[in-house]
Write a protein that holds these residues in place. Structure first.
Motif, short mmCIF file in Angstrom:
data_model
loop_
_atom_site.label_atom_id
_atom_site.label_comp_id
_atom_site.label_asym_id
_atom_site.label_seq_id
_atom_site.Cartn_x
_atom_site.Cartn_y
_atom_site.Cartn_z
N TYR A 110 0.80 -1.22 0.00
CA TYR A 110 0.00 0.00 0.00
C TYR A 110 0.84 1.27 0.00
N PRO A 149 3.50 4.18 -0.89
CA PRO A 149 4.14 4.64 -2.13
C PRO A 149 5.55 4.05 -2.25
N ASP A 150 5.99 3.82 -3.46
CA ASP A 150 7.29 3.21 -3.70
C ASP A 150 8.43 4.00 -3.07
N TRP A 199 5.12 7.81 7.74
CA TRP A 199 3.97 7.82 6.84
C TRP A 199 2.64 7.64 7.58
N ILE A 249 -0.68 11.13 2.61
CA ILE A 249 -0.67 11.40 1.18
C ILE A 249 -1.55 12.60 0.85
N ASP A 289 -0.28 15.92 -0.87
CA ASP A 289 -0.95 16.37 -2.09
C ASP A 289 -1.39 17.83 -1.96
N ALA A 347 5.95 13.62 -5.89
CA ALA A 347 6.00 12.25 -5.37
C ALA A 347 7.44 11.82 -5.09
N ARG A 355 8.90 13.14 -1.61
CA ARG A 355 8.12 13.01 -0.38
C ARG A 355 8.87 12.32 0.75
N GLN A 356 9.65 11.33 0.44
CA GLN A 356 10.39 10.66 1.51
C GLN A 356 11.40 11.61 2.14
#
Length: 379
Positions: A190, A192-193, A202, A228, A232, A238, A241-242
């Protein structure tokens, strides 16, 4: 005799003809005026009716409905669950309750909602209610919270994933191992990569309504969804984000006063740009995370020298992942750090104040200032 009383003189006949003509014109004008008046009334009625059709939906749920409401006498029977969504209006709640046969009409509920000053406090979530209730009673019990069957889970800022798993297990009344297994599944399928399969950072700090049939997987996915949604809303790409969450989690751990977040974020950026000459962040918060201890525990010299991937005193650049769940304020500070050449800071744990410096010499003076201040306070 014929000359005196025979044919009517021409002038008399002309006058009467002219009078009849004028009367005919007046009658025609009155008919035209009457028709125009009727047309105007019809047009006005159509205009008012059309305007009401347009305006009425905008007022639904916020006005006293004029038609006679249809209501149940109460007190109601049986039991039914209804879900009130976040941000639902009085009219939207009325539709949900009508469909579940809790109230007899939308009108009755809307009027009762508007009449109860506590109605605005009705919380979203799953409410357990009787069917065929009096609308006034339905509003009252929903407003006092007694019908809410959801479990509420509050996750504070700066909590680590392990703390969050414990809280979820406690609220769901399950073993923490079940939550950890759910976390592994969410991380694999689930996340994000860009998260690299790691849940830390997260799980958004917030308060959640957990429905009675929600599982640990549902709860954790909801926390990821909220993170997320927040990113957003801030237009964070994207791919970034990490890194944003890593920096924000460090700001969250290092800052004591809210007004210093942007300056701590600036120090992080300048350290990554090698303002210190070694490219190291030098943050005790990351060292503590790598050792599995809290920032409040003593960081001895031995501990500071222990080489973990999160020891930013030894390893240049960012650590491999976030160290906690950051707040929105810390994320905003990372996205818009202060301007300047600040490269160091030291915090006074007694006062909560941080002293910032551009050079190592100034930084050492700040450390001495805080040490002396605290020594004098102790004396």
């Amino acid at each position: 005799m014929t000359d005196l009383f025979g044919d009517e003189p021409q002038s008399s006949r002309a006058r009467r003809s002219s009078a009849r003509l004028r009367q005919a014109k007046r009658r025609a004008q009155r008919r035209r005026n009457f028709i125009s008046f009727v047309v105007m009334l019809v047009a006005l009625a159509l205009l008012v009716g059309g305007g009401w059709v347009l305006v009425r939906p905008l007022l639904d749920g916020n006005e006293q409905v004029s038609e006679e409401p249809t209501d149940y006498p109460g007190p109601g029977t049986g039991e039914v669950q209804v879900v009130i969504e976040e941000g639902a209006s009085g009219g939207e709640m009325a539709s949900v309750l009508l469909e579940a046969d809790v109230v007899a009409s939308r009108t009755a509920f809307i009027n009762a909602f508007n009449a109860n000053p506590d109605a605005a406090g009705i919380q979203p979530g799953t409410h357990v209610l009787a069917q065929q209730m009096r609308a006034e009673d339905a509003v009252a019990v929903m407003a006092d919270g007694s019908t809410l069957s959801d479990t509420r889970i509050t996750i504070p800022e700066q909590w680590r994933a392990t703390q969050i798993y414990d809280r979820v297990a406690q609220r769901l009344d399950v073993d923490v191992s079940e939550v950890e297994e759910a976390a592994d599944a969410v991380a694999a399928d689930y996340l994000p990569d860009v998260a690299g399969g790691e849940m830390e950072g997260w799980l958004a700090a917030s308060t959640y309504n957990v429905h009675p049939d929600d599982t640990a997987t549902d709860v954790l996915e909801g926390m990821v969804d909220r993170t997320i949604e927040l990113l957003d809303s801030m237009d964070v790409p994207a791919a970034d984000r990490q890194d944003v969450l890593i920096k924000a989690s460090i700001v969250e751990a290092e800052v004591i006063r809210d007004d210093e977040r942007a300056r701590v974020a600036l120090v992080i950026e300048n350290r990554l740009d090698n303002c210190s000459g070694d490219g190291r962040l030098g943050m005790d918060s990351t060292v503590a995370y790598g050792l599995g201890i809290t920032l409040g525990e003593a960081l001895t010299q031995e501990r500071l020298r222990e080489d973990t991937p999160y020891n930013t005193r030894l390893n240049p650049g960012l650590p491999p992942g976030p160290i906690s769940s950051p707040s929105q304020g810390s994320i905003e500070a990372v996205l818009a750090p202060a301007a300047g050449d600040l490269c160091y800071f030291v915090s006074d744990l007694e006062t909560g104040e941080s002293l910032f410096a551009a050079t190592l010499e100034e930084h050492n003076e700040n450390r001495e200032t805080i040490n002396n201040r605290n020594s004098n306070d102790e004396g």
